[in-house]
Design an enzyme around this catalytic site. Structure first.
Site, short mmCIF file in Angstrom:
data_model
loop_
_atom_site.label_atom_id
_atom_site.label_comp_id
_atom_site.label_asym_id
_atom_site.label_seq_id
_atom_site.Cartn_x
_atom_site.Cartn_y
_atom_site.Cartn_z
N ASP A 160 11.77 5.59 -28.02
CA ASP A 160 10.73 6.60 -28.27
C ASP A 160 10.65 7.63 -27.15
O ASP A 160 9.58 8.20 -26.91
CB ASP A 160 9.38 5.91 -28.45
CG ASP A 160 9.01 5.06 -27.24
OD1 ASP A 160 9.81 5.01 -26.27
OD2 ASP A 160 7.93 4.45 -27.25
N HIS A 217 19.76 4.80 -23.87
CA HIS A 217 18.60 3.91 -24.05
C HIS A 217 18.59 2.82 -22.99
O HIS A 217 19.63 2.25 -22.64
CB HIS A 217 18.64 3.28 -25.44
CG HIS A 217 17.46 2.39 -25.73
ND1 HIS A 217 16.20 2.87 -26.04
CD2 HIS A 217 17.36 1.03 -25.74
CE1 HIS A 217 15.38 1.85 -26.24
NE2 HIS A 217 16.06 0.74 -26.06
N HIS A 226 14.54 25.27 -23.72
CA HIS A 226 14.30 24.21 -24.70
C HIS A 226 14.78 22.87 -24.13
O HIS A 226 15.90 22.77 -23.64
CB HIS A 226 15.06 24.49 -26.00
CG HIS A 226 14.69 25.79 -26.63
ND1 HIS A 226 15.44 26.38 -27.64
CD2 HIS A 226 13.63 26.62 -26.41
CE1 HIS A 226 14.86 27.51 -28.01
NE2 HIS A 226 13.77 27.69 -27.27
N CYS A 248 11.63 4.78 -23.21
CA CYS A 248 12.16 3.42 -23.07
C CYS A 248 12.33 3.03 -21.60
O CYS A 248 12.14 1.86 -21.24
CB CYS A 248 13.48 3.29 -23.81
SG CYS A 248 14.76 4.45 -23.28
#
Length: 313
Positions: free
Chosen positions: A122, A232, A307, A125
């Protein structure tokens, strides 16, 4: 076959067992009052040839047989004193070991295993994983905003140490950026959290099968472990299978065995292709929908447009 043995004490609690047989006299050394019954019976078999399971050992006058069925019992638990004579006989009515071998059932004791504890992907992590391991296995998905704010406070309090050259952006820009819930943490944040929690944070990479140790030279006593697949983070914990015992997430920095186990875990994940090549994986800018490939293009796009919200395709 009969055998008489004089039991005499030597220094301290050491015992010397002298065995007399028809073939001569033998001295049995190495037994103490803490020796177990199995050691005594093995020594007797070695010197006399009488198998352990057919030995009948007697002591006293008149001689009385000792109950030596508990092979783990200590000699101090039996009425054997210095100067006693032990009489050993072979019991003819018992089967020989080769006739009916005694097979001991294995004593199964489950050992702790190092394993990955999966947390949600999300964008937070890293923070969830670090909080989990430093708090001893406490899972709290709501911890991320607090940890992001903590990092921002530490960075803003030392602009000289955390300058643009280190952060890749100005100190002020970084502090605003890290507090957003759509940004990812990495090596900078791990290093900061290692100092804050005063523990070594080891990150095991599943693509390269290497371990990066943050705080390695700081003299910390505690070590925690994360596993990283390219995008992750998950915490690593040691737990006994099928047990209700709480997992262990904090280890000693002198425990190199746990590091070896973590690398084995990473190598297994690599063989199963459980990693993301960050130089080749496809991304999309969630602001302008531009397609990108790898971290390098994402960084360049972020510098050109401002961005920073990317999603994996």
């Amino acid at each position: 076959m009969n055998m008489q043995a004089g039991l005499k004490s030597t220094s301290g609690r050491m015992l010397r067992l002298r065995c007399k047989t028809k073939n001569g006299s033998h001295v049995m050394q190495g037994l103490t009052h803490q020796s177990c019954v199995q050691e005594l019976k093995s020594k007797v078999e070695e010197l006399t040839g009488i198998p352990c399971n057919v030995q009948k050992i007697m002591v006293g006058y008149p001689p009385s047989s000792l109950d030596l069925r508990n092979l783990d019992a200590h000699l101090k638990d039996y009425p054997i004193k210095s100067g006693d004579t032990l009489i050993v006989e072979e019991e003819k009515n018992k089967p020989k070991p080769q006739d009916h071998p005694i097979v001991k059932a294995p004593h199964l004791k489950l050992s702790p295993e190092l394993a990955r504890r999966v947390v949600p992907a999300d964008n937070s992590c890293l923070f969830t994983s670090v909080y989990y391991v430093v708090e001893g296995g406490v899972y709290d998905p709501a911890c991320a905003p607090e940890m992001r704010s903590l990092i921002a406070q530490i960075v803003s309090s030392d602009p000289a140490a955390y300058c643009e050259a280190v952060l890749g952006k100005t100190n002020e820009e970084y502090c605003s950026w890290i507090k957003r819930d759509d940004t990812w943490g990495g090596a900078i944040e791990v290093s900061i959290l290692s100092k804050f929690y005063q523990c070594e944070i080891c990150v095991v990479d599943t693509q390269t099968v290497r371990v990066d140790r943050f705080g390695e030279d700081s003299g910390y006593q505690k070590r925690v472990l994360l596993i990283y697949d390219g995008i992750h983070y998950d915490p690593l914990q040691e737990q006994i299978p099928s047990s209700d015992a709480p997992p262990q997430t904090i280890f000693s920095t002198t425990d190199d065995i746990i590091l070896a186990q973590a690398l084995e875990l990473a190598d297994e994940a690599r063989r199963k292709r459980q990693f993301t090549d960050v130089n080749r994986f496809a991304l999309r800018c969630m602001v302008c929908q531009t397609g990108l490939v790898g971290q390098k293009e994402a960084r360049e796009h972020a510098k050109e447009t401002g961005h920073t919200n990317f999603g994996e395709v």
